[in-house]
Structure formats: C-alpha cells, structure tokens
Scaffold this motif. Structure first.
Motif: not given
Length: 374
Positions: A24, A45, A70
C-alpha cells in the motif's frame, strides 16, 4: 456483573489505525509520482483493507476498522474533505519528540459544512460490505477541535461575523456528517482528539500567568461546547466515542501530563465512551478517572494500558493489576481495555512489524476476556 446499556466500546477494542503494508505504501508513492491512477490505487487499498478486516474478525474483535488505509494522515485527509476546508503547506513539522513529520496542513477556504460527497462515505460503504454478521464497523474521524487549532482557523473572520457563528457551523457540519454515516449504516463512530493532551500541557504551563491561562480555558470551553452541540439529537442507537491522544508518529509523542487539568472538561462531554492513554508514566495516575466518568452508569472508559509504540508485550498480571487499580475510581463494569493509540496515525507507522501489531491486539483480547468474561 452489571453491564452498561451502551453496546460499545466492547471490553476489548481497537483504537483505529493499523500499520500500512509495504504494497500500500508503494502504491501511494506510485500514485503521487503519477505512475498509477486513482482507480489502481483504490484497488490496492481495498484489497489490503479486506485483508486486515479479515484478520481483525479472525482475532475475535467485535468492532473492526479499515486501519485508516484510505488516508495518509489520521486527521487531515478527513478535514480536507469537508466543504470550506482546503490544503496548504504549513512549512513546519509538528513538534514530535525525536522525529519530524511532513508539513501538510488544513485551512478554511469558505464556510465549513458537511460535504455529501466526502470520500470517507464511499470508504465506509466498502468497509461495511466486508464485515460478517455480528461484527460492527467502527468509523474513525478527527474531532472538530482539530480544525480550530494549529493555525487552521486563523482566517475565520474572512468568512464569519463572529467566532461563535463559526463554531456553530463547525458543530453542524460534524452533526450532519455523522448523521450521514448513520444513514449509510454506521452505528459506531470515534472522534480522535489531541486537543486535550495539548491543553494538559498548556494549562499547566500557564498556571501562574492569568492572561495566557485564560486563552486555554477558552479553548477548553469552546471544545466542550462544539462537541456537545454536534452530539445533540443524534440517534439513540449510535455509539459515539473519543480517543484522547498524546500524539503518535513513528513511535514518538507530542505531549505529556496527567489528566487532572482537563478531567472536569472531559467529564462534561456527552460521549458514550472515552479511550484514554495510560501506557506510560507520562499519563499520570488513575485519580482523574472518577471526574472523567462523572458517575454516568452508561459511560465506558477504555484504558489504553497496552502500548502500540513498541513491540515488547506487556505482562498480563501487571495489566490486570492496573485495571483493578482503575476500578477503585470507576466501577469495573464501566471500564474496558485497548492499546493506548492506533499503530499508524500517519502512513509512516510505528516501529513494529505487522505480526507484532497483531500480537498486541491478541494480548488486549486475552487480558480483557480474563478480566470481564471469566
């Protein structure tokens, strides 16, 4: 054992953020460099969000978060999504002990209001789709107090006739935002807040300077006003808690001091629960808990006795003894256990591995089960 009427926080709870996996972090770096687009970033994500949700469920947590995957910052990404709030370069790092942050900040660019297209709503809906029956989604957002600190509201007079008008709009923006989360299915939301730890330091530092002290008393009373105003009239079956944070960046911290100077203010807040950091001597003793609890039979105080900053596992016997010590101030039925903070308030994260993170959360559950469910 007598239990509170409030379903959450559960006896063992997760504060919010989780360590960002390398895949990520790499995707965010590629997106920033223009090598992948927003859709490709979201794909990574969401895959990683599902993985950590599944792990929280497997661990037996009753409420799970998206790890804050997020966002880059625990607070700024949410604030930037509100109507009337924009991004600017602060050109200063936040004053953590031993480490420097990036210099992003938020500022008013108009009248503040709920943004019905806030990207966090879409993220919540995806998270909601991942959880099985019997597990609750816990949504975390920063407290509104974070918008009238750290130079973020210096230009309020450009858009408002009075400071009071601004605070009214801010409370309404948050009320409407939380109501929208509720309408999407959210039943558990947490407002993260470093303001009270900041005030602990400032109220103590200015104790002998009446004029300077009054500035921070006003900030504290404004905070109570805005928080209670935004909470008024929310649905009865919505749990709203707060996490009182002393700062968490790469396993460092911002503030020190016990809760004594702010206990009366915290006791006035109409939250269902308060997550309180108690993982080191910097937090002081348990005496202020009585004032913070304020005799509310339905309010839960979550003791952050397990550190999220370092990998070493705490001795369960020591933690159980500390819980019993806290229970001398507040009934055991109104207490719960968690880590003192999340594991990655910013995407950089604390200095632990993911395996060590899960071991910490497993320890929280094991101790809490022994104390409250044995």
């Amino acid at each position: 054992m007598t239990v509170t009427a409030t379903k959450f926080p559960y006896r063992y709870d997760v504060v919010g953020s989780l360590l960002r996996p390398a895949v990520l972090k790499d995707a965010r770096a590629q997106f920033a460099a223009g090598k992948i687009d927003a859709e490709q970033l979201q794909t990574v994500q969401r895959a990683e969000t599902k993985r950590v949700v599944d792990q929280q469920v497997a661990l037996g947590l009753k409420a799970v978060t998206d790890g804050e995957f997020n966002r880059s910052w625990w607070h700024l990404d949410f604030l930037w999504g509100l109507t009337g709030v924009g991004h600017y370069d602060y050109h200063q790092s936040y004053k953590f002990h031993g480490s420097q942050t990036r210099t992003d900040n938020a500022e008013l660019i108009g009248k503040v209001a709920c943004n019905p297209d806030h990207p966090f709503f879409t993220s919540f809906q995806y998270l909601q789709s991942l959880v099985p029956a019997g597990v609750t989604v816990k949504q975390t957002i920063p407290s509104p107090t974070m918008l009238f600190r750290d130079n973020r509201s210096d230009n309020w007079a450009t858009y408002y006739d009075t400071w009071s008008d601004y605070l009214d709009d801010l409370a309404q923006a948050y009320h409407d935002t939380i109501q929208h989360f509720y309408d999407l299915g959210c039943r558990y939301i947490q407002l993260d807040d470093t303001t009270w730890a900041f005030l602990i330091s400032k109220l103590n530092e200015t104790a002998t300077d009446a004029a300077a002290h009054q500035k921070y008393v006003t900030l504290a009373t404004d905070a109570v006003r805005v928080i209670n105003q935004l909470l008024a009239g929310l649905p009865d079956d919505l749990t709203v808690t707060t996490h009182i944070c002393r700062g968490n960046f790469k396993s460092t911290y911002l503030f020190s001091g016990g809760y004594d100077d702010v206990a009366d203010y915290l006791g006035q807040l109409h939250y269902d629960g308060l997550f309180l950091e108690y993982d080191s001597d910097r937090a002081g003793d348990f005496t202020p808990l009585r004032k913070i609890w304020h005799g509310d039979p339905d309010k839960c105080l979550v003791l952050g006795l397990i550190t999220s900053k370092f990998a070493e596992l705490e001795d369960p016997a020591v933690i159980k003894a500390r819980i019993q010590a806290a229970a001398q101030q507040v009934p055991l039925a109104n207490l719960a256990l968690s880590t003192q903070c999340g594991f990655a308030s910013t995407e950089e994260g604390n200095t632990l591995t993911e395996d060590q993170q899960w071991a910490k959360l497993k320890l929280v559950k094991q101790i809490a089960t022994d104390v409250w469910e044995a």
